[in-house]
Scaffold this active site. Structure first.
Site, PDB file in Angstrom:
ATOM      1  CG  HIS A   1      -2.051  -0.974   1.117  1.00 57.12           C
ATOM      2  ND1 HIS A   1      -2.947  -0.981   0.084  1.00 57.12           N
ATOM      3  CD2 HIS A   1      -2.423  -2.002   1.935  1.00 57.12           C
ATOM      4  CE1 HIS A   1      -3.825  -1.960   0.251  1.00 57.12           C
ATOM      5  NE2 HIS A   1      -3.524  -2.595   1.367  1.00 57.12           N
TER       6      HIS A   1
ATOM      7  NE  ARG B   1       1.565  -4.325   3.727  1.00 51.96           N
ATOM      8  CZ  ARG B   1       0.390  -3.852   4.163  1.00 51.96           C
ATOM      9  NH1 ARG B   1      -0.443  -4.637   4.857  1.00 51.96           N
ATOM     10  NH2 ARG B   1       0.064  -2.595   3.938  1.00 51.96           N
TER      11      ARG B   1
ATOM     12  CD  GLU C   1      -4.452  -8.862   4.903  1.00 55.80           C
ATOM     13  OE1 GLU C   1      -4.452  -7.691   5.307  1.00 55.80           O
ATOM     14  OE2 GLU C   1      -3.693  -9.274   4.008  1.00 55.80           O
TER      15      GLU C   1
ATOM     16  CG  ASP D   1      -7.244  -5.180   4.891  1.00 56.67           C
ATOM     17  OD1 ASP D   1      -8.135  -4.514   4.331  1.00 56.67           O
ATOM     18  OD2 ASP D   1      -6.052  -5.120   4.551  1.00 56.67           O
TER      19      ASP D   1
END
Length: 256
Positions: free
Chosen positions: A47, A72, A151, A177
């Site tokens: 993200h 990530r 998540e 999430d």
């Protein structure tokens, strides 16, 4: 001998590790936060706006501060996970691991045989660890951590099966999430009672499996709560949230 301590050993040392979270694209931001009292730095290429090239530049800068760099990856981008490990990353966080097959694919790309199928090309990792190729090959599977993100309801339902996959070292929980999934898309509340119950369940299953539990915290105060629960690693906020908090504090002081 490695130039930095084993990240998995530190995670299992009994004291929760607190990590910075970087999504801004300038590698110097990760380097700066690594010089603070964080235990490690996470580079968020899912993200965040930091891309592959900037992350490769950030990894040795973080290592130069004596800290592990964790990346990530974007959803399903397991091949890139291998490239980050080649560059010297000490851990991979893979989002949306919702099936056992997802977990197996993650392990295949992050672990050398006989556990996985990672191919050879550890140019940066050799420089950062100080190990000869043969020694690195023998120890690499134990030097870096593969986190499967939990998540969703699907992942929670099979968390024991995910943890049982060889090469999966632990889970990383995304509470925002998870709150969306548990509420059926009605809202984002990473500190809700329902999320807390799910966290307790997941943490218990991870500890029963003898693996590592990591999580994202929206603030330092929340990080303290999650550390007290018993998570091994807690990531605090983000570089952007810290920038905004610093700006707010400076302006408030100036206008007091």
């Amino acid at each position: 001998m490695p130039t930095q301590p084993s990240f998995p050993e530190r995670l299992k040392g009994g004291t929760p590790l607190l990590t910075a979270w970087c999504g801004l694209p300038d590698p110097s931001i990760a380097a700066t936060l690594a010089r603070e009292d964080f235990d490690a730095v996470v580079l968020d290429t899912q993200h965040g706006s930091i891309d592959f090239s900037a992350s490769l530049q950030a990894i040795p800068l973080v290592a130069a501060a004596g800290k592990p760099a964790i990346v990530r990856i974007p959803v399903g981008d397991f091949a890139t996970a291998s490239r980050y490990l080649d560059a010297g990353a000490s851990g991979i966080i893979a989002p949306m691991i919702n099936t056992v097959e997802d977990a197996r694919r993650l392990a295949a790309f992050t672990k050398f045989p006989p556990v996985g199928e990672r191919s050879w090309g550890a140019y940066g990792a050799l420089a950062l660890t100080g190990l000869e190729p043969g020694a690195y090959l023998r120890t690499a599977n134990d030097l870096a951590v593969s986190f499967a993100m939990v998540e969703t309801r699907e992942a929670l339902a099979i968390i024991d099966d995910i943890l049982a996959v060889p090469g999966i070292d632990g889970v990383f929980i995304g509470p925002s999430d998870l709150s969306i999934a548990l509420s059926g898309g009605k809202g984002v509340d990473p500190t809700s009672a329902e999320v807390d119950r799910a966290l307790d369940h997941a943490l218990a299953r991870v500890k029963a499996a003898g693996k590592i539990a990591a999580i994202y915290a929206v603030s330092g105060a929340r990080a303290a709560e999650l550390s007290a629960k018993g998570f091994h690693m807690v990531s605090i906020g983000s570089d952007m949230s810290m920038l905004r908090a610093g700006a707010h504090a400076a302006l408030a002081a100036a206008r007091a």
